[in-house]
Design a protein around this motif. Sequence first.
Motif, PDB file in Angstrom:
ATOM      1  N   GLN A  21     112.452  49.297 -21.843  1.00  0.00           N
ATOM      2  CA  GLN A  21     111.290  49.829 -22.551  1.00  0.00           C
ATOM      3  C   GLN A  21     110.004  49.041 -22.320  1.00  0.00           C
ATOM      4  OE1 GLN A  21     113.211  49.912 -26.461  1.00  0.00           O
ATOM      5  NE2 GLN A  21     113.012  52.147 -26.435  1.00  0.00           N
ATOM      6  N   PHE A  22     110.055  47.994 -21.509  1.00  0.00           N
ATOM      7  CA  PHE A  22     108.867  47.190 -21.248  1.00  0.00           C
ATOM      8  C   PHE A  22     108.412  47.381 -19.808  1.00  0.00           C
ATOM      9  CE2 PHE A  22     110.779  44.246 -24.568  1.00  0.00           C
ATOM     10  CZ  PHE A  22     109.837  44.534 -25.534  1.00  0.00           C
ATOM     11  N   SER A  23     107.096  47.397 -19.613  1.00  0.00           N
ATOM     12  CA  SER A  23     106.553  47.370 -18.252  1.00  0.00           C
ATOM     13  C   SER A  23     106.736  45.951 -17.712  1.00  0.00           C
ATOM     14  CB  SER A  23     105.065  47.733 -18.274  1.00  0.00           C
ATOM     15  OG  SER A  23     104.321  46.696 -18.901  1.00  0.00           O
ATOM     16  N   VAL A  24     106.470  45.773 -16.450  1.00  0.00           N
ATOM     17  CA  VAL A  24     106.604  44.437 -15.849  1.00  0.00           C
ATOM     18  C   VAL A  24     105.699  43.438 -16.559  1.00  0.00           C
ATOM     19  CG1 VAL A  24     106.263  43.099 -13.736  1.00  0.00           C
ATOM     20  CG2 VAL A  24     107.323  45.354 -13.622  1.00  0.00           C
ATOM     21  N   ASP A  25     104.469  43.853 -16.854  1.00  0.00           N
ATOM     22  CA  ASP A  25     103.529  42.962 -17.541  1.00  0.00           C
ATOM     23  C   ASP A  25     104.002  42.635 -18.951  1.00  0.00           C
ATOM     24  OD1 ASP A  25     101.800  42.897 -15.340  1.00  0.00           O
ATOM     25  OD2 ASP A  25     100.758  44.701 -16.020  1.00  0.00           O
ATOM     26  N   GLU A  26     104.488  43.623 -19.657  1.00  0.00           N
ATOM     27  CA  GLU A  26     104.994  43.402 -21.017  1.00  0.00           C
ATOM     28  C   GLU A  26     106.246  42.526 -20.999  1.00  0.00           C
ATOM     29  OE1 GLU A  26     103.959  47.402 -23.540  1.00  0.00           O
ATOM     30  OE2 GLU A  26     105.532  47.544 -22.019  1.00  0.00           O
ATOM     31  N   LEU A  27     107.068  42.719 -19.979  1.00  0.00           N
ATOM     32  CA  LEU A  27     108.318  41.962 -19.885  1.00  0.00           C
ATOM     33  C   LEU A  27     108.058  40.466 -19.828  1.00  0.00           C
ATOM     34  CD1 LEU A  27     111.382  42.085 -19.678  1.00  0.00           C
ATOM     35  CD2 LEU A  27     111.134  42.354 -17.210  1.00  0.00           C
ATOM     36  N   ALA A  28     107.093  40.056 -19.043  1.00  0.00           N
ATOM     37  CA  ALA A  28     106.763  38.628 -18.938  1.00  0.00           C
ATOM     38  C   ALA A  28     106.343  38.072 -20.288  1.00  0.00           C
ATOM     39  CB  ALA A  28     105.669  38.413 -17.903  1.00  0.00           C
ATOM     40  N   GLN A  29     105.492  38.799 -20.996  1.00  0.00           N
ATOM     41  CA  GLN A  29     105.034  38.348 -22.309  1.00  0.00           C
ATOM     42  C   GLN A  29     106.185  38.318 -23.310  1.00  0.00           C
ATOM     43  OE1 GLN A  29     102.236  36.962 -23.273  1.00  0.00           O
ATOM     44  NE2 GLN A  29     103.068  36.749 -25.322  1.00  0.00           N
ATOM     45  N   GLN A  30     107.025  39.325 -23.272  1.00  0.00           N
ATOM     46  CA  GLN A  30     108.136  39.392 -24.223  1.00  0.00           C
ATOM     47  C   GLN A  30     109.178  38.310 -23.940  1.00  0.00           C
ATOM     48  OE1 GLN A  30     108.312  41.277 -27.043  1.00  0.00           O
ATOM     49  NE2 GLN A  30     106.196  41.725 -26.486  1.00  0.00           N
ATOM     50  N   LEU A  31     109.356  37.950 -22.674  1.00  0.00           N
ATOM     51  CA  LEU A  31     110.259  36.840 -22.345  1.00  0.00           C
ATOM     52  C   LEU A  31     109.745  35.532 -22.938  1.00  0.00           C
ATOM     53  CD1 LEU A  31     111.259  37.595 -18.658  1.00  0.00           C
ATOM     54  CD2 LEU A  31     112.791  37.472 -20.627  1.00  0.00           C
ATOM     55  N   LYS A  32     108.438  35.330 -22.874  1.00  0.00           N
ATOM     56  CA  LYS A  32     107.836  34.130 -23.469  1.00  0.00           C
ATOM     57  C   LYS A  32     108.037  34.137 -24.987  1.00  0.00           C
ATOM     58  CE  LYS A  32     104.293  33.539 -19.947  1.00  0.00           C
ATOM     59  NZ  LYS A  32     102.856  33.594 -19.647  1.00  0.00           N
ATOM     60  N   GLU A  33     107.836  35.290 -25.607  1.00  0.00           N
ATOM     61  CA  GLU A  33     108.032  35.414 -27.049  1.00  0.00           C
ATOM     62  C   GLU A  33     109.489  35.161 -27.419  1.00  0.00           C
ATOM     63  OE1 GLU A  33     107.256  36.121 -31.096  1.00  0.00           O
ATOM     64  OE2 GLU A  33     105.916  35.681 -29.448  1.00  0.00           O
ATOM     65  N   ALA A  34     110.404  35.703 -26.625  1.00  0.00           N
ATOM     66  CA  ALA A  34     111.834  35.501 -26.880  1.00  0.00           C
ATOM     67  C   ALA A  34     112.192  34.016 -26.774  1.00  0.00           C
ATOM     68  CB  ALA A  34     112.672  36.323 -25.909  1.00  0.00           C
ATOM     69  N   GLN A  35     111.654  33.345 -25.783  1.00  0.00           N
ATOM     70  CA  GLN A  35     111.914  31.913 -25.618  1.00  0.00           C
ATOM     71  C   GLN A  35     111.416  31.137 -26.836  1.00  0.00           C
ATOM     72  OE1 GLN A  35     109.954  30.086 -22.275  1.00  0.00           O
ATOM     73  NE2 GLN A  35     111.307  28.305 -22.326  1.00  0.00           N
ATOM     74  N   HIS A  36     110.245  31.482 -27.317  1.00  0.00           N
ATOM     75  CA  HIS A  36     109.684  30.824 -28.499  1.00  0.00           C
ATOM     76  C   HIS A  36     110.573  31.069 -29.722  1.00  0.00           C
ATOM     77  CE1 HIS A  36     106.699  29.274 -31.263  1.00  0.00           C
ATOM     78  NE2 HIS A  36     106.761  30.399 -31.950  1.00  0.00           N
ATOM     79  N   LEU A  37     111.032  32.294 -29.888  1.00  0.00           N
ATOM     80  CA  LEU A  37     111.900  32.624 -31.021  1.00  0.00           C
ATOM     81  C   LEU A  37     113.227  31.880 -30.945  1.00  0.00           C
ATOM     82  CD1 LEU A  37     111.162  36.441 -31.150  1.00  0.00           C
ATOM     83  CD2 LEU A  37     110.576  34.781 -32.926  1.00  0.00           C
ATOM     84  N   ILE A  38     113.781  31.763 -29.744  1.00  0.00           N
ATOM     85  CA  ILE A  38     115.032  31.027 -29.567  1.00  0.00           C
ATOM     86  C   ILE A  38     114.837  29.560 -29.967  1.00  0.00           C
ATOM     87  CG2 ILE A  38     116.645  30.131 -27.830  1.00  0.00           C
ATOM     88  CD1 ILE A  38     116.275  32.883 -26.393  1.00  0.00           C
ATOM     89  N   GLU A  39     113.734  28.968 -29.559  1.00  0.00           N
ATOM     90  CA  GLU A  39     113.439  27.581 -29.925  1.00  0.00           C
ATOM     91  C   GLU A  39     113.319  27.429 -31.440  1.00  0.00           C
ATOM     92  OE1 GLU A  39     109.967  26.488 -27.684  1.00  0.00           O
ATOM     93  OE2 GLU A  39     111.039  26.610 -25.779  1.00  0.00           O
ATOM     94  N   GLN A  40     112.652  28.386 -32.093  1.00  0.00           N
ATOM     95  CA  GLN A  40     112.523  28.343 -33.557  1.00  0.00           C
ATOM     96  C   GLN A  40     113.896  28.432 -34.224  1.00  0.00           C
ATOM     97  OE1 GLN A  40     109.914  31.619 -34.562  1.00  0.00           O
ATOM     98  NE2 GLN A  40     108.204  30.227 -34.925  1.00  0.00           N
ATOM     99  N   CYS A  41     114.722  29.345 -33.759  1.00  0.00           N
ATOM    100  CA  CYS A  41     116.052  29.517 -34.352  1.00  0.00           C
ATOM    101  C   CYS A  41     116.900  28.260 -34.171  1.00  0.00           C
ATOM    102  CB  CYS A  41     116.761  30.731 -33.749  1.00  0.00           C
ATOM    103  SG  CYS A  41     116.081  32.326 -34.274  1.00  0.00           S
ATOM    104  N   LYS A  42     116.862  27.685 -32.968  1.00  0.00           N
ATOM    105  CA  LYS A  42     117.623  26.458 -32.718  1.00  0.00           C
ATOM    106  C   LYS A  42     117.168  25.335 -33.637  1.00  0.00           C
ATOM    107  CE  LYS A  42     118.920  26.872 -27.868  1.00  0.00           C
ATOM    108  NZ  LYS A  42     118.747  26.286 -26.516  1.00  0.00           N
ATOM    109  N   ALA A  43     115.862  25.191 -33.796  1.00  0.00           N
ATOM    110  CA  ALA A  43     115.322  24.131 -34.652  1.00  0.00           C
ATOM    111  C   ALA A  43     115.777  24.321 -36.097  1.00  0.00           C
ATOM    112  CB  ALA A  43     113.801  24.106 -34.572  1.00  0.00           C
TER     113      ALA A  43
END
Length: 59
Positions: A21-43
């Motif tokens: 459901q994401f364009s290539v441009d959106e995918l890059a941004q959403q991957l960054k957001e996902a990485q940030h969320l994973i870091e928050q959850c781990k912390a």
Amino acid sequence: MTYEESLAKLEAIVSKMENGQFSVDELAQQLKEAQHLIEQCKAKLNKTDSEIKKILEKS
């Protein structure tokens, strides 16, 4: 943001990625957001784990 909110947002991102459901441009941004969320959850999990260990050590 609570752990549950972060996890729900992460799950929504993953679901949309799996469904293409994401364009290539959106995918890059959403991957960054996902990485940030994973870091928050781990912390938050690490903090909770430390707090539980301290409580158990006192008893």
